[in-house]
Write a protein that holds these residues in place. Structure first.
Motif, PDB file in Angstrom:
ATOM      1  N   SER A  98       4.971  43.213  79.370  1.00  0.00           N
ATOM      2  CA  SER A  98       6.369  42.793  77.955  1.00  0.00           C
ATOM      3  C   SER A  98       6.762  43.383  77.034  1.00  0.00           C
ATOM      4  O   SER A  98       7.124  42.965  75.598  1.00  0.00           O
ATOM      5  CB  SER A  98       5.605  41.548  77.716  1.00  0.00           C
ATOM      6  N   TRP A  99       6.189  44.599  76.528  1.00  0.00           N
ATOM      7  CA  TRP A  99       6.553  45.749  75.755  1.00  0.00           C
ATOM      8  C   TRP A  99       7.344  46.097  75.767  1.00  0.00           C
ATOM      9  O   TRP A  99       8.162  46.447  76.577  1.00  0.00           O
ATOM     10  CB  TRP A  99       5.660  46.694  75.897  1.00  0.00           C
ATOM     11  N   PRO A 100       8.771  45.809  74.599  1.00  0.00           N
ATOM     12  CA  PRO A 100       7.142  45.493  72.682  1.00  0.00           C
ATOM     13  C   PRO A 100       8.020  44.294  73.086  1.00  0.00           C
ATOM     14  O   PRO A 100       7.341  43.997  71.505  1.00  0.00           O
ATOM     15  CB  PRO A 100       8.661  46.098  72.058  1.00  0.00           C
ATOM     16  N   LEU A 101       8.284  43.485  73.541  1.00  0.00           N
ATOM     17  CA  LEU A 101       8.048  42.220  73.223  1.00  0.00           C
ATOM     18  C   LEU A 101       6.842  41.595  73.493  1.00  0.00           C
ATOM     19  O   LEU A 101       5.930  41.843  73.323  1.00  0.00           O
ATOM     20  CB  LEU A 101       8.998  40.953  73.831  1.00  0.00           C
ATOM     21  N   PRO A 102       6.770  40.431  72.445  1.00  0.00           N
ATOM     22  CA  PRO A 102       4.714  40.263  72.365  1.00  0.00           C
ATOM     23  C   PRO A 102       4.654  39.087  73.674  1.00  0.00           C
ATOM     24  O   PRO A 102       5.664  38.705  74.401  1.00  0.00           O
ATOM     25  CB  PRO A 102       4.763  38.777  71.422  1.00  0.00           C
ATOM     26  N   PHE A 103       3.544  39.185  73.942  1.00  0.00           N
ATOM     27  CA  PHE A 103       2.812  38.235  75.009  1.00  0.00           C
ATOM     28  C   PHE A 103       2.253  36.921  74.613  1.00  0.00           C
ATOM     29  O   PHE A 103       1.208  37.669  73.848  1.00  0.00           O
ATOM     30  CB  PHE A 103       2.388  39.620  76.022  1.00  0.00           C
ATOM     31  N   TRP A 104       2.300  36.067  74.841  1.00  0.00           N
ATOM     32  CA  TRP A 104       1.073  34.401  75.092  1.00  0.00           C
ATOM     33  C   TRP A 104      -0.780  35.396  75.137  1.00  0.00           C
ATOM     34  O   TRP A 104      -0.855  35.019  74.665  1.00  0.00           O
ATOM     35  CB  TRP A 104       1.455  33.853  75.171  1.00  0.00           C
ATOM     36  N   ASN A 105      -0.710  35.617  76.002  1.00  0.00           N
ATOM     37  CA  ASN A 105      -1.658  36.181  76.604  1.00  0.00           C
ATOM     38  C   ASN A 105      -2.271  37.448  76.221  1.00  0.00           C
ATOM     39  O   ASN A 105      -3.022  38.539  76.069  1.00  0.00           O
ATOM     40  CB  ASN A 105      -2.291  36.942  77.574  1.00  0.00           C
ATOM     41  N   PHE A 125       2.040  21.760  73.473  1.00  0.00           N
ATOM     42  CA  PHE A 125       2.165  21.056  73.955  1.00  0.00           C
ATOM     43  C   PHE A 125       1.821  22.085  75.682  1.00  0.00           C
ATOM     44  O   PHE A 125       0.855  23.641  75.715  1.00  0.00           O
ATOM     45  CB  PHE A 125       3.844  21.671  74.347  1.00  0.00           C
ATOM     46  N   THR A 126       1.845  20.697  76.441  1.00  0.00           N
ATOM     47  CA  THR A 126       0.992  21.730  78.025  1.00  0.00           C
ATOM     48  C   THR A 126       2.392  21.052  78.633  1.00  0.00           C
ATOM     49  O   THR A 126       1.839  22.199  80.082  1.00  0.00           O
ATOM     50  CB  THR A 126      -0.390  21.458  78.115  1.00  0.00           C
ATOM     51  N   GLY A 127       3.363  21.320  78.727  1.00  0.00           N
ATOM     52  CA  GLY A 127       3.893  20.859  79.559  1.00  0.00           C
ATOM     53  C   GLY A 127       4.883  22.172  80.182  1.00  0.00           C
ATOM     54  O   GLY A 127       6.627  21.643  80.929  1.00  0.00           O
ATOM     55  N   GLY A 128       4.665  23.008  79.459  1.00  0.00           N
ATOM     56  CA  GLY A 128       6.060  24.040  79.380  1.00  0.00           C
ATOM     57  C   GLY A 128       7.033  23.868  78.435  1.00  0.00           C
ATOM     58  O   GLY A 128       7.017  22.779  77.539  1.00  0.00           O
ATOM     59  N   GLY A 129       7.727  24.406  78.052  1.00  0.00           N
ATOM     60  CA  GLY A 129       9.800  24.704  77.623  1.00  0.00           C
ATOM     61  C   GLY A 129      10.137  23.385  77.182  1.00  0.00           C
ATOM     62  O   GLY A 129      10.987  23.002  76.876  1.00  0.00           O
ATOM     63  N   GLY A 130      10.250  22.646  78.325  1.00  0.00           N
ATOM     64  CA  GLY A 130       9.979  21.253  78.510  1.00  0.00           C
ATOM     65  C   GLY A 130       9.786  20.183  77.867  1.00  0.00           C
ATOM     66  O   GLY A 130      10.530  18.871  77.801  1.00  0.00           O
ATOM     67  N   GLU A 131       9.067  20.466  77.607  1.00  0.00           N
ATOM     68  CA  GLU A 131       7.556  18.873  76.802  1.00  0.00           C
ATOM     69  C   GLU A 131       8.902  18.605  75.835  1.00  0.00           C
ATOM     70  O   GLU A 131       8.601  17.126  75.607  1.00  0.00           O
ATOM     71  CB  GLU A 131       6.658  19.072  77.300  1.00  0.00           C
ATOM     72  N   TRP A 146      -1.087  33.989  87.331  1.00  0.00           N
ATOM     73  CA  TRP A 146      -2.342  32.690  86.610  1.00  0.00           C
ATOM     74  C   TRP A 146      -1.138  33.032  85.532  1.00  0.00           C
ATOM     75  O   TRP A 146      -0.975  33.893  84.918  1.00  0.00           O
ATOM     76  CB  TRP A 146      -3.783  33.246  86.232  1.00  0.00           C
ATOM     77  N   ILE A 147      -0.523  31.656  85.097  1.00  0.00           N
ATOM     78  CA  ILE A 147       0.874  30.949  84.350  1.00  0.00           C
ATOM     79  C   ILE A 147      -0.169  30.302  83.268  1.00  0.00           C
ATOM     80  O   ILE A 147       0.733  29.991  81.722  1.00  0.00           O
ATOM     81  CB  ILE A 147       1.848  30.600  84.764  1.00  0.00           C
ATOM     82  N   GLY A 148      -1.703  30.148  82.815  1.00  0.00           N
ATOM     83  CA  GLY A 148      -2.006  29.820  81.929  1.00  0.00           C
ATOM     84  C   GLY A 148      -1.172  28.494  81.610  1.00  0.00           C
ATOM     85  O   GLY A 148      -0.772  27.311  82.907  1.00  0.00           O
ATOM     86  N   ARG A 149      -0.211  28.080  80.528  1.00  0.00           N
ATOM     87  CA  ARG A 149       0.241  26.671  80.180  1.00  0.00           C
ATOM     88  C   ARG A 149       1.397  27.230  80.081  1.00  0.00           C
ATOM     89  O   ARG A 149       2.061  26.171  79.506  1.00  0.00           O
ATOM     90  CB  ARG A 149      -0.714  26.396  78.992  1.00  0.00           C
ATOM     91  N   LYS A 150       1.959  27.985  79.912  1.00  0.00           N
ATOM     92  CA  LYS A 150       3.711  28.122  80.793  1.00  0.00           C
ATOM     93  C   LYS A 150       4.191  27.326  81.889  1.00  0.00           C
ATOM     94  O   LYS A 150       4.922  28.228  82.437  1.00  0.00           O
ATOM     95  CB  LYS A 150       4.012  29.937  80.350  1.00  0.00           C
TER      96      LYS A 150
END
Lengths: 251, 276
Positions: B232-239, A62-68, B177-181
């Motif tokens: 984000s420690w101790p949580l994971p981070f997508w990047n 998904f590239t549209g975020g959590g709502g996709e 920059w938030i990438g695809r989030k």
């Protein structure tokens, strides 16, 4: 240990067969058995063509975020999904909120997540709960996170297909509004299931045993798919594909 | 330049989040600012209204345990495979927080309504659930375009005061920059402003290439940025980081009891003895 691993692999193979007619299956990052099943089905038959592991970075397209996910479901772009619950009742209502009187649930569980929505919109929702006991399979849930059935005026494209536990597989009959025992896993018996199920359900005294996994499918899981499973669900893979068997396979 | 972030400490950053603020926070997979969370607890923030988008985890658990939260609005609070969140479970049992339990797409829809400046967003599903029965804001309306009976749930707009999250990069202009989030964009558009901790500052504009620009939250929506490497420690981070498994296990052990949880706060929050 090996027996438990074998039981889990049997569940994976059973679910994989249920997903064979799907194009897109979404599974939670915390659902290793359904996730492994979807990956296995894709490897075995090329269907589902799309397996989306929610919450994963590398295996979520998904590239549209959590709502996709929810938009996809509402448009009919997701064919199968898995829901569980701390309680599941005989009308296929599920409770992910907690035991006792809401809001002071005790214990409180995490919450409803997307179930109140996805249960209405995804055609094949498979209820999956390994624990098969009167604690989990109840006459009436304490809180309806998502209802199993809706009246005719309610827009509903999806709903419960069946219920899979560590003891049995039930199909849900929407007309009768009841579960029907489809098959009994080899580790259980009809008596055991009747003793441990809190709701009434239809069954035949000659209910068949759940068929053992197809050897070729099991082999595919143990060989080709195990790497993929390990990538997505490392802890689970370690439990069901022990290092010893990995060494044996390496030879 | 709209934002001065070069010399701001994380504690100053947290001071700008007022008591009683309605704060939108992302799920663990989208980038949680745990650095800001610890700073909020250090500043003893009170009466927060948290909106978990669409769920929350350790972040809400810590804030609830530390007595910073009045209202928790979300679809779930989960610590995943680590098991039931001990402080949250206790707060629910004792009724010390107000719960607004939702379902994931309804949180997204409420934010979308706010993004669009409209009062509500209709949503399928939900009918017949106890979530609907107990939610203070949702209403069932008739689909005005249908000839037959067609009930649909109206989700009122959710407008947070602040969207708070962690991201990999910001540039000197305050673009993030938030990438695809994309949920971070939705949260920030819906909220009055966004407060963002970042791993690092980019010395070049994030709009320099279209590839990068596609994942940018423009500075227009951003109120504050603070550099907090590994925030984000101790949580994971997508990047970047994986979850700090040993730390999470330690948390679960310590948070079993009130004293243990206080010790956790003293050791890892008040003194911020964060391992690198």
């Amino acid at each position: 240990m090996t027996d438990i691993a074998d039981d889990k692999k049997a569940l994976i193979c059973l679910i994989a067969n249920l997903l064979r007619d799907c194009n897109h299956v979404a599974v939670g990052a915390a659902s290793p058995i359904p996730g492994a099943a979807a990956l296995l089905a894709k490897a075995a038959w090329g269907t589902p063509r799309f397996v989306n592991i929610l919450g994963s970075v590398a295996n979520n397209f998904f590239t549209g975020g959590g709502g996709e996910l929810f938009d996809c479901a509402a448009q009919g772009r997701i064919d199968a999904f898995f829901l569980g619950g701390g309680q599941i009742d005989g009308q296929a209502n599920i409770n992910l909120m907690g035991r006792g009187d809401y809001p002071s649930s005790n214990p409180r569980w995490p919450g409803t997540f997307g179930s109140a929505y996805l249960y209405f919109l995804i055609p094949k929702v498979i209820l999956f709960r390994e624990e098969h006991s009167r604690r989990t399979l109840v006459e009436k849930v304490d809180f309806i996170s998502a209802p199993g059935l809706s009246d005719n005026s309610t827009y509903r494209k999806g709903g419960p297909f069946g219920l899979l536990t560590s003891k049995a597989f039930f199909r849900f009959d929407k007309d009768k509004k009841r579960f029907r025992l489809e098959s009994i896993h080899p580790t259980s018996s009809l008596e055991d299931i009747l003793d441990n199920t809190g709701f009434s359900f239809d069954y035949s005294k000659e209910a068949p045993l759940t068929a053992p996994p197809d050897p070729a499918l099991l082999e595919l899981l143990n060989q080709e798919v195990r790497e993929k499973v390990a990538e997505v669900y490392p802890n689970f893979a370690e439990a069901i594909f022990p290092m010893t068997s990995s060494a044996a396979h390496a030879k | 330049m709209p934002i001065g972030f070069e010399d701001g400490s994380i504690d100053e950053f947290a001071m700008a989040i007022p008591d009683g603020a309605k704060v939108a926070i992302p799920a663990d997979y989208a980038g949680v600012s745990m650095a800001a969370t610890r700073a909020l607890i250090r500043r003893r923030v009170k009466n927060l209204h948290l909106v978990g988008v669409p769920t929350s985890g350790l972040q809400a658990e810590l804030l609830i345990g530390a007595g910073c939260v009045k209202t928790f609005e979300s679809s779930a609070l989960t610590l995943g495979e680590y098991g039931p969140a001990p402080r949250f479970t206790k707060a629910v049992r004792e009724g010390t927080i107000q719960l607004v339990d939702a379902t994931c797409p309804a949180i997204h829809a409420g934010l979308q309504a706010s993004q669009k400046g409209i009062p509500f967003m209709p949503l399928r599903g939900i009918l017949g659930s106890d979530v609907l029965k107990n939610h203070p804001g949702w209403k069932v309306i008739q689909n005005p375009f249908a000839n037959n009976k067609d009930p649909i749930v109206a989700i009122p707009a959710i407008q947070p005061d602040i969207a708070l999250f962690h991201a990999p990069l910001a540039d000197r202009e305050g673009n993030v920059w938030i990438g695809r989030k994309r949920e971070l964009v939705n949260m920030s558009h819906a909220a009055k402003t966004a407060f963002v901790t970042v791993d690092a500052i980019s010395e070049t504009s994030l709009f320099e290439t279209e590839e990068k620009a596609a994942g940018v939250l423009p500075a227009l929506y951003v109120g504050k940025i603070c550099v907090a490497p590994n925030g984000s420690w101790p949580l994971p981070f997508w990047n970047g980081a994986e979850v700090d498994d040993a730390h999470m296990r330690r948390y679960m052990e310590m948070a079993k009891s009130d004293t243990g949880f206080q010790n956790y706060l003293d050791q890892f929050v008040m003194q911020e003895s964060v391992p690198a």
